[in-house]
Scaffold this motif. Structure first.
Motif, PDB file in Angstrom:
ATOM      1  N   ALA A 396       0.841  -1.211   0.000  1.00 31.88           N
ATOM      2  CA  ALA A 396       0.000   0.000   0.000  1.00 31.88           C
ATOM      3  C   ALA A 396       0.870   1.252   0.000  1.00 31.88           C
ATOM      4  CB  ALA A 396      -0.927  -0.020   1.217  1.00 31.88           C
ATOM      5  N   ALA A 397       1.954   1.213   0.776  1.00 28.71           N
ATOM      6  CA  ALA A 397       2.843   2.380   0.843  1.00 28.71           C
ATOM      7  C   ALA A 397       3.530   2.626  -0.493  1.00 28.71           C
ATOM      8  CB  ALA A 397       3.876   2.183   1.953  1.00 28.71           C
ATOM      9  N   CYS A 398       3.811   1.549  -1.235  1.00 34.82           N
ATOM     10  CA  CYS A 398       4.420   1.722  -2.561  1.00 34.82           C
ATOM     11  C   CYS A 398       3.459   2.468  -3.489  1.00 34.82           C
ATOM     12  CB  CYS A 398       4.730   0.361  -3.199  1.00 34.82           C
ATOM     13  SG  CYS A 398       6.092  -0.499  -2.430  1.00 34.82           S
ATOM     14  N   ALA A 399       2.162   2.179  -3.356  1.00 34.00           N
ATOM     15  CA  ALA A 399       1.181   2.786  -4.253  1.00 34.00           C
ATOM     16  C   ALA A 399       0.989   4.270  -3.955  1.00 34.00           C
ATOM     17  CB  ALA A 399      -0.151   2.049  -4.152  1.00 34.00           C
ATOM     18  N   GLY A 400       1.245   4.652  -2.687  1.00 35.25           N
ATOM     19  CA  GLY A 400       1.107   6.075  -2.361  1.00 35.25           C
ATOM     20  C   GLY A 400       0.762   6.264  -0.898  1.00 35.25           C
ATOM     21  N   PRO A 401       0.783   7.529  -0.417  1.00 36.10           N
ATOM     22  CA  PRO A 401       0.505   7.794   0.995  1.00 36.10           C
ATOM     23  C   PRO A 401      -0.908   7.330   1.383  1.00 36.10           C
ATOM     24  CG  PRO A 401       1.389   9.744  -0.089  1.00 36.10           C
ATOM     25  CD  PRO A 401       1.099   8.753  -1.158  1.00 36.10           C
ATOM     26  N   ALA A 441      14.915   1.665  18.402  1.00 32.77           N
ATOM     27  CA  ALA A 441      14.168   1.849  17.159  1.00 32.77           C
ATOM     28  C   ALA A 441      15.074   2.434  16.096  1.00 32.77           C
ATOM     29  CB  ALA A 441      12.979   2.770  17.387  1.00 32.77           C
ATOM     30  N   TYR A 442      14.761   2.118  14.874  1.00 30.12           N
ATOM     31  CA  TYR A 442      15.522   2.681  13.760  1.00 30.12           C
ATOM     32  C   TYR A 442      14.916   4.025  13.393  1.00 30.12           C
ATOM     33  CZ  TYR A 442      17.835  -1.771  12.842  1.00 30.12           C
ATOM     34  OH  TYR A 442      18.609  -2.894  12.912  1.00 30.12           O
ATOM     35  N   ASP A 443      14.933   4.982  14.316  1.00 32.32           N
ATOM     36  CA  ASP A 443      14.237   6.231  14.034  1.00 32.32           C
ATOM     37  C   ASP A 443      14.806   6.953  12.824  1.00 32.32           C
ATOM     38  OD1 ASP A 443      12.143   6.194  15.744  1.00 32.32           O
ATOM     39  OD2 ASP A 443      13.330   6.896  17.449  1.00 32.32           O
ATOM     40  N   ARG A 444      16.135   6.928  12.724  1.00 33.68           N
ATOM     41  CA  ARG A 444      16.752   7.655  11.602  1.00 33.68           C
ATOM     42  C   ARG A 444      16.422   6.994  10.275  1.00 33.68           C
ATOM     43  NH1 ARG A 444      22.847   7.584  12.819  1.00 33.68           N
ATOM     44  NH2 ARG A 444      23.109   8.574  10.798  1.00 33.68           N
ATOM     45  N   TRP A 445      16.186   5.699  10.314  1.00 34.23           N
ATOM     46  CA  TRP A 445      16.061   4.957   9.054  1.00 34.23           C
ATOM     47  C   TRP A 445      14.692   4.345   8.886  1.00 34.23           C
ATOM     48  CZ3 TRP A 445      19.990   6.547   6.487  1.00 34.23           C
ATOM     49  CH2 TRP A 445      21.194   6.800   7.148  1.00 34.23           C
ATOM     50  N   ARG A 446      13.678   4.905   9.555  1.00 30.28           N
ATOM     51  CA  ARG A 446      12.357   4.304   9.470  1.00 30.28           C
ATOM     52  C   ARG A 446      11.977   4.107   8.005  1.00 30.28           C
ATOM     53  NH1 ARG A 446       9.192   6.745  13.716  1.00 30.28           N
ATOM     54  NH2 ARG A 446       7.448   5.970  12.481  1.00 30.28           N
ATOM     55  N   ARG A 447      11.178   3.037   7.774  1.00 32.48           N
ATOM     56  CA  ARG A 447      10.801   2.759   6.401  1.00 32.48           C
ATOM     57  C   ARG A 447       9.600   3.606   6.001  1.00 32.48           C
ATOM     58  NH1 ARG A 447      10.948  -3.435   4.547  1.00 32.48           N
ATOM     59  NH2 ARG A 447      10.174  -3.647   6.671  1.00 32.48           N
ATOM     60  N   PRO A 461      11.565   6.809  -1.421  1.00 28.30           N
ATOM     61  CA  PRO A 461      10.737   6.225  -2.495  1.00 28.30           C
ATOM     62  C   PRO A 461      11.454   5.088  -3.233  1.00 28.30           C
ATOM     63  CG  PRO A 461      10.839   8.629  -2.674  1.00 28.30           C
ATOM     64  CD  PRO A 461      11.802   8.248  -1.587  1.00 28.30           C
ATOM     65  N   ARG A 462      12.801   5.109  -3.170  1.00 32.01           N
ATOM     66  CA  ARG A 462      13.524   4.050  -3.869  1.00 32.01           C
ATOM     67  C   ARG A 462      13.298   2.684  -3.238  1.00 32.01           C
ATOM     68  NH1 ARG A 462      19.255   6.812  -3.466  1.00 32.01           N
ATOM     69  NH2 ARG A 462      18.279   7.147  -1.441  1.00 32.01           N
ATOM     70  N   ALA A 463      12.816   2.695  -1.988  1.00 29.40           N
ATOM     71  CA  ALA A 463      12.550   1.418  -1.314  1.00 29.40           C
ATOM     72  C   ALA A 463      11.474   0.617  -2.035  1.00 29.40           C
ATOM     73  CB  ALA A 463      12.128   1.674   0.129  1.00 29.40           C
ATOM     74  N   ILE A 467      10.746  -3.532  -2.331  1.00 28.19           N
ATOM     75  CA  ILE A 467       9.508  -4.143  -1.824  1.00 28.19           C
ATOM     76  C   ILE A 467       8.827  -4.918  -2.951  1.00 28.19           C
ATOM     77  CG2 ILE A 467       7.193  -3.623  -0.946  1.00 28.19           C
ATOM     78  CD1 ILE A 467       8.561  -1.198   0.534  1.00 28.19           C
ATOM     79  N   ARG A 468       8.770  -4.302  -4.139  1.00 24.82           N
ATOM     80  CA  ARG A 468       8.117  -4.964  -5.269  1.00 24.82           C
ATOM     81  C   ARG A 468       8.833  -6.248  -5.645  1.00 24.82           C
ATOM     82  NH1 ARG A 468       7.593   0.582  -7.730  1.00 24.82           N
ATOM     83  NH2 ARG A 468       5.540   1.243  -6.979  1.00 24.82           N
ATOM     84  N   MET A 469      10.150  -6.249  -5.532  1.00 19.68           N
ATOM     85  CA  MET A 469      10.905  -7.452  -5.897  1.00 19.68           C
ATOM     86  C   MET A 469      10.614  -8.615  -4.960  1.00 19.68           C
ATOM     87  SD  MET A 469      14.668  -6.171  -6.998  1.00 19.68           S
ATOM     88  CE  MET A 469      15.195  -7.773  -7.576  1.00 19.68           C
ATOM     89  N   ASN A 470      10.083  -8.315  -3.788  1.00 20.39           N
ATOM     90  CA  ASN A 470       9.873  -9.377  -2.801  1.00 20.39           C
ATOM     91  C   ASN A 470       8.398  -9.647  -2.529  1.00 20.39           C
ATOM     92  OD1 ASN A 470      12.609 -10.297  -1.650  1.00 20.39           O
ATOM     93  ND2 ASN A 470      12.806  -8.079  -1.870  1.00 20.39           N
ATOM     94  N   ILE A 471       7.550  -9.222  -3.470  1.00 22.40           N
ATOM     95  CA  ILE A 471       6.118  -9.481  -3.292  1.00 22.40           C
ATOM     96  C   ILE A 471       5.834 -10.975  -3.490  1.00 22.40           C
ATOM     97  CG2 ILE A 471       3.882  -9.188  -4.470  1.00 22.40           C
ATOM     98  CD1 ILE A 471       4.511  -6.226  -4.701  1.00 22.40           C
ATOM     99  N   GLY A 472       4.947 -11.493  -2.675  1.00 23.45           N
ATOM    100  CA  GLY A 472       4.544 -12.900  -2.819  1.00 23.45           C
ATOM    101  C   GLY A 472       4.609 -13.624  -1.492  1.00 23.45           C
ATOM    102  N   THR A 473       3.872 -14.719  -1.413  1.00 18.74           N
ATOM    103  CA  THR A 473       3.818 -15.458  -0.154  1.00 18.74           C
ATOM    104  C   THR A 473       4.131 -16.935  -0.362  1.00 18.74           C
ATOM    105  OG1 THR A 473       1.494 -15.895  -0.471  1.00 18.74           O
ATOM    106  CG2 THR A 473       2.037 -13.937   0.795  1.00 18.74           C
ATOM    107  N   ILE A 474       4.599 -17.286  -1.560  1.00 16.59           N
ATOM    108  CA  ILE A 474       4.892 -18.700  -1.800  1.00 16.59           C
ATOM    109  C   ILE A 474       6.149 -19.053  -1.011  1.00 16.59           C
ATOM    110  CG2 ILE A 474       5.440 -20.433  -3.519  1.00 16.59           C
ATOM    111  CD1 ILE A 474       3.965 -18.700  -5.559  1.00 16.59           C
TER     112      ILE A 474
END
Lengths: 809, 222
Positions: A396-401, A441-447, A461-463, A467-474
């Motif tokens: 959802a975050a990849c698609a937008g705020p 907490a990773y405050d400086r580097w929060r995702r 945004p480069r993240a 994230i897209r490369m790791n989509i899936g649950t298989i």
């Protein structure tokens, strides 16, 4: 014909000389429903039924952009539907594009589809999740009217299904009037599946086609009695070959890849008529699988030895017999497998069962009863897994705020997440944003960051790319490719990394029906050479093992209570009678425990009938408790029916050993450090995005750079045991590999009633357990001792002990 | 069982400890390799992967246990002590304090590694390599070297036990050199049958498995 059907469709049916089935017309009538579940046996136009409302819509006039989305668990199915749907669409005079989009689709084609979507798009849950992650998802999906979900019964049992339902929840937000149609094989609880695909709280309508004729299903008549143990069923090969010779095309199903490989190997050793028989399973290379499928479609094969890889998929009309080798484990899957034979409506499917050992004979007979009585099994669905939710939040975050409130409301429309507590949602959001750690907490580097208007968005945004490369649950275990040695050596398939690690050069194993010799590991590829005529030294792959379902286990237990179980062959009745005479027969409402001396050891057998995974867990827990009680356990072995432990001291207090509080305590404390929990954790951590399987420009050069997920698990257990991923792992342990719920079920039905038989020697039912492979040595103190012994032996054998034990000064 | 395996290299009597540190009792030197402090910090910075951020504290805690048990005069960190030069900034107050406490009252030598090729924030000598008596300490082994103590490769060894393997980080040594296992919590390993380790270690080399106790075996060469 029905008035609901537009003229263009009525004409098409008339042209074809067809009558629409009742359920197809019902689908048209129900086209206004927000969700609709069609339950029908194979071969009665279920897929067409799914598309009829769309076609009825599209013949009314042109539609700009995407109209219907079709999702199936198999890429091959998407491609097949594309071919089969284009014909009718053209015949109805529709000027529409029908395209598939899967992992196999080219990048150019995918880009084009995003820019200018076809009217009908056929895809998989993973490709769909990826599509919803793009920032132009709203544009891509605007105008979407309908979604068809194929093989819902299969999807509903996996995390792929959960991901799909979350994706649909997101789409429903973009297209509020999107309507869903689920297509399912016969299931035990239609309401539950309907709840799974519904957009909550709006209900889902159910349309059921008549179940079709009863299948012609029986045990395969075999002259020899079934062996005591094992899963090979080699004794049945002459009869199986005879069946192949007498039928057009036979599917020979196995429960594991290893068993399929071994059976195939033995089949060919006796295949004197050279009947064209092939093998098909998920570890073979795609090229090889496609060759087999093509040969099958061309009618060039008389039989395929296969696994669950052919449970779903293309309709092969000329299959006229299904043989199930090994106990079916699950009645529902058996019925679906039977349905693979004879894809013609209203003609019975023919199937034969081949038990691989004596307990499986009982299970097969129980399964036959269940099929005749339409008593399908199914474990009730639990709440939606939160590792999938974590991935969904990142998508959802990849698609937008997004606003947390909106996303939470969306997620709650997916059936299995309808009861999700806000706090549980927040913990997943927190995990995605900061890692969710208690102490630091990773405050400086929060995702994820919260913007001024309260929306969540990716910090970097480069993240999104990662994230897209790791989509899936298989949940694939790490696999290594297997190739013939030499330049351009042929790819044979894959083996699990854990299996490859046990190989030493010179070992031989089976893959794709060939015996190959392990030569070495080169750039993450297992290199092998051909080894003709040799017997393989090592069994192939560990593979998944299905556990016998609760319902089937109970049927077996009830069967034992009959005075004379007439469906069983005489040798089986004798065996059961002897058990009744020497010990007791296991019952539903009590737990049978036997203990007896055996070859200077003491054996304890618990007839739990709780399935292999749960009994494996019970073995781990009981061996720990026996160690604490000073009984010095050495090893245990678990089957679907019983677990047997060997110890140096005899068991006296069976009730104390099996006290529920002690077992639950063991799950919480001791089992937490066990390898099976670590395996569950790894699955969750990959899905939730803590571990990335794929990285941009990834190249595994030096192995020392990567460390195992076990280390992450150990670290969390030590410093942050309440972390959300640890909670998810514990939830997961109720089922699956650990399957503690089945242990609870066993304790519940026996309710403290325990029959402890102290015998002077082994019982008829215990005998096969001594022949079972896969005995597990007890970990802990014993493991350290074994390690010390083995290293000392190696030092002595090499002569190095004389040199290094006396340090020079 | 003892918590160490004693062997000799060019007359120096060394103990490979089950914890993964090397102890030279005669000179009171404790040597440890590949701490990779700040690994989780570097991971999140470079890839956004938020691993449990407890590795640095855990590594320091285990090192502190060894320092308290042995009271060394000299501590040699054999390189890759920090996962990168920026990672040395990532230590929080408690972690830094822990490191300072360990450094107090003893000589501390940071050997440079490929991950930390320059000076770091913390006090102590920063050297490319260090010699003491017959021994030379450096991060990456040199093929022709003698009496050399190094790290870098994170060696691990697999022992077949029953139908499976037990794999653990290990020391490797022969008459010429010792290669230390990685001590950092978030470190993987390179199996001893890797060609590069095979080439470095001579026939007769020995592997000392770390863990709860030491287990000694001929270096597995695949």
């Amino acid at each position: 014909m029905s008035d609901a059907l537009p003229a263009a469709l009525t004409d098409w049916f008339t042209q074809k000389g067809w009558q629409p089935h009742a359920h197809q017309l019902q689908v048209i009538e129900a086209r206004g429903s927000s969700a609709c579940l069609v339950i029908a046996p194979t071969g009665c136009g279920k897929t067409l039924a799914g598309f009829l409302p769309s076609l009825a819509d599209l013949v009314q006039g042109p539609h700009a952009g995407l109209h219907t989305l079709y999702v199936s668990p198999l890429k091959a199915l998407a491609a097949d539907i594309k071919r089969n749907l284009r014909g009718p669409a053209e015949e109805m005079g529709l000027d529409i594009r029908i395209e598939d989009r899967t992992g196999d689709t080219s990048a150019t084609q995918k880009r084009r589809q995003r820019a200018d979507p076809p009217q009908i798009l056929l895809t998989t849950p993973e490709s769909l999740a990826l599509l919803t992650s793009y920032d132009d998802a709203e544009r891509i999906f605007s105008g979407l009217k309908r979604v068809v979900i194929d093989e819902v019964h299969a999807l509903s049992e996996t995390k792929r299904g959960d991901q799909l339902m979350l994706s649909l929840a997101a789409l429903q937000h973009i297209c509020p009037d999107m309507r869903r149609i689920g297509l399912s094989a016969t299931v035990q609880d239609p309401e539950e599946i309907a709840g799974f695909i519904a957009c909550h709280p709006t209900p889902c309508q159910i349309i059921q086609a008549p179940p079709g004729p009863l299948p012609d299903i029986a045990m395969l008549q075999i002259d020899a009695p079934a062996p005591w143990s094992g899963g090979g069923a080699g004794y049945a090969i002459p009869q199986v070959l005879r069946e192949v010779a007498q039928h057009n095309t036979v599917l020979i199903f196995h429960n594991t890849r290893a068993q399929a490989e071994i059976f195939f190997h033995k089949l060919w050793q006796l295949n004197e008529d050279n009947l064209p028989i092939a093998i098909h399973h998920g570890s073979l290379s795609r090229a090889q699988r496609e060759r087999v499928e093509a040969a099958m479609v061309a009618g060039a094969l008389r039989a395929i030895v296969c696994t669950g890889s052919l449970d779903l998929g293309l309709d092969w009309g000329n299959v006229d017999l299904v043989i199930q080798v090994g106990a079916p484990k699950n009645v529902k899957r058996l019925v679906q497998r039977i349905g693979r034979a004879n894809h013609r409506y209203n003609s019975p499917s023919k199937a034969r069962l081949v038990p691989a050992n004596r307990f499986e004979v009982v299970e097969c007979v129980a399964a036959l009863q269940a099929v005749r009585e339409h008593d399908l099994d199914g474990e009730p669905m639990g709440p939606g897994p939160r590792d999938v939710l974590c991935q969904h939040i990142l998508i959802a975050a990849c698609a937008g705020p997004f606003h947390a409130d909106d996303l939470y409301a969306q997620v709650m429309t997916a059936g299995r997440y309808a009861q999700l507590a806000r706090a549980d949602f927040e913990s997943c959001l927190e995990f995605c944003a900061t890692g969710g750690y208690a102490l630091k907490a990773y405050d400086r580097w929060r995702r994820l960051l919260q913007t001024a208007d309260g929306k969540w968005q990716l910090r970097d945004p480069r993240a999104a790319q990662r994230i897209r490369m790791n989509i899936g649950t298989i949940q694939d275990s790490d696999r290594l490719k297997v190739r013939m040695r030499g330049r351009g050596g042929r790819a044979l398939g894959e083996v699990e990394e854990a299996f490859a690690a046990t190989l030493v050069p010179g070992d031989s194993f089976l893959i794709g029906g060939h015996v190959v010799r392990y030569e070495g590991l080169r750039e993450l590829t297992v290199e092998v050479t051909k080894q003709r005529g040799k017997k393989p030294k090592i069994a192939t792959f560990s593979g998944t093992k299905f556990a016998t379902s609760t319902q089937l286990s109970q049927r077996i237990l009830k069967g034992f209570q009959q005075k004379n179980w007439m469906e069983l062959p005489a040798y089986m009745r004798d065996w059961i009678a002897l058990q009744r005479c020497v010990s007791l027969l296991p019952r539903v409402d009590s737990l049978l425990v036997e203990s007896f001396p055996h070859e200077e050891r003491f054996a304890t057998v618990v007839y739990g009938f709780a399935g292999r995974n749960a009994l494996q867990t019970l073995g781990l827990l009981l061996s720990k408790r026996m160690e604490e009680a000073g009984l010095a356990p050495l090893s245990f072995v678990a089957t679907d029916y019983a677990v047997m432990l060997l110890s140096l001291e005899p068991l006296r207090d069976a009730a104390g050993l099996l006290a529920p509080a002690g077992l639950r305590d063991g799950l919480e404390t001791w089992l937490a450090g066990n390898a099976v929990m670590k395996r569950s954790f790894r699955g969750c951590a990959v899905i939730a995005g803590l571990i990335e399987r794929n990285m941009p420009g990834q190249r595994k050069s030096g192995r020392q750079a990567t460390f195992s997920s076990d280390i992450l698990y150990d670290t969390l257990l030590k410093y942050d045991p309440e972390h959300v991923l640890m909670q998810i792992t514990r939830e997961e342990a109720r089922r699956g590999l650990v399957d503690f719920d089945r242990i609870e079920e066993m304790l519940r039905r026996s309710a403290g009633r325990l029959d402890h038989k102290e015998l002077d020697r082994l019982s008829p039912f215990a005998a096969p357990l001594f022949l079972e492979m896969g005995r597990v040595p007890v970990q802990g103190a014993a493991e350290e001792r074994l390690l010390a012994q083995e290293t000392a032996r190696l030092m002595e054998a090499s002569g190095l002990n004389k040199i290094v034990m006396a340090p020079l000064q | 069982m003892s918590d160490g395996h004693v062997f000799s290299l060019f007359g120096a009597e060394l103990t490979a400890r089950a914890s993964g540190v090397l102890w030279w009792a005669h000179r009171r030197v404790l040597c440890v390799s590949d701490l990779h402090l700040g690994k989780s910090d570097r991971m999140v910075r470079r890839s956004g992967v938020m691993a449990p951020p407890y590795d640095t504290a855990d590594t320091l805690f285990r090192l502190q246990n060894e320092i308290e048990a042995l009271a060394p005069q000299i501590v040699i960190c054999l390189g890759d002590s920090f996962d990168d030069l920026q990672a040395s900034d990532s230590l929080d107050t408690a972690e830094s304090a822990c490191l300072y406490r360990m450094q107090a009252g003893r000589q501390w030598i940071w050997i440079e590694g490929n991950h930390d090729p320059g000076p770091v924030e913390f006090s102590g000598a920063h050297l490319a390599e260090y010699s003491d008596g017959p021994l030379v300490f450096r991060h990456i082994a040199k093929a022709e070297a003698e009496a050399e103590i190094s790290g870098h490769y994170h060696p691990k060894a697999a022992v077949p036990v029953g139908r499976r393997h037990i794999t653990r980080p290990c020391f490797l040594y022969d008459q010429h050199r010792v290669i230390l296992p990685a001590f950092g919590t978030y470190t993987g390993g390179l199996r001893s049958d890797a060609t590069v380790l095979w080439d470095l270690m001579r026939p007769g080399a020995v592997a000392v498995l770390t863990g709860e106790t030491c287990n000694v075996l001929p270096m597995p060469r695949g």
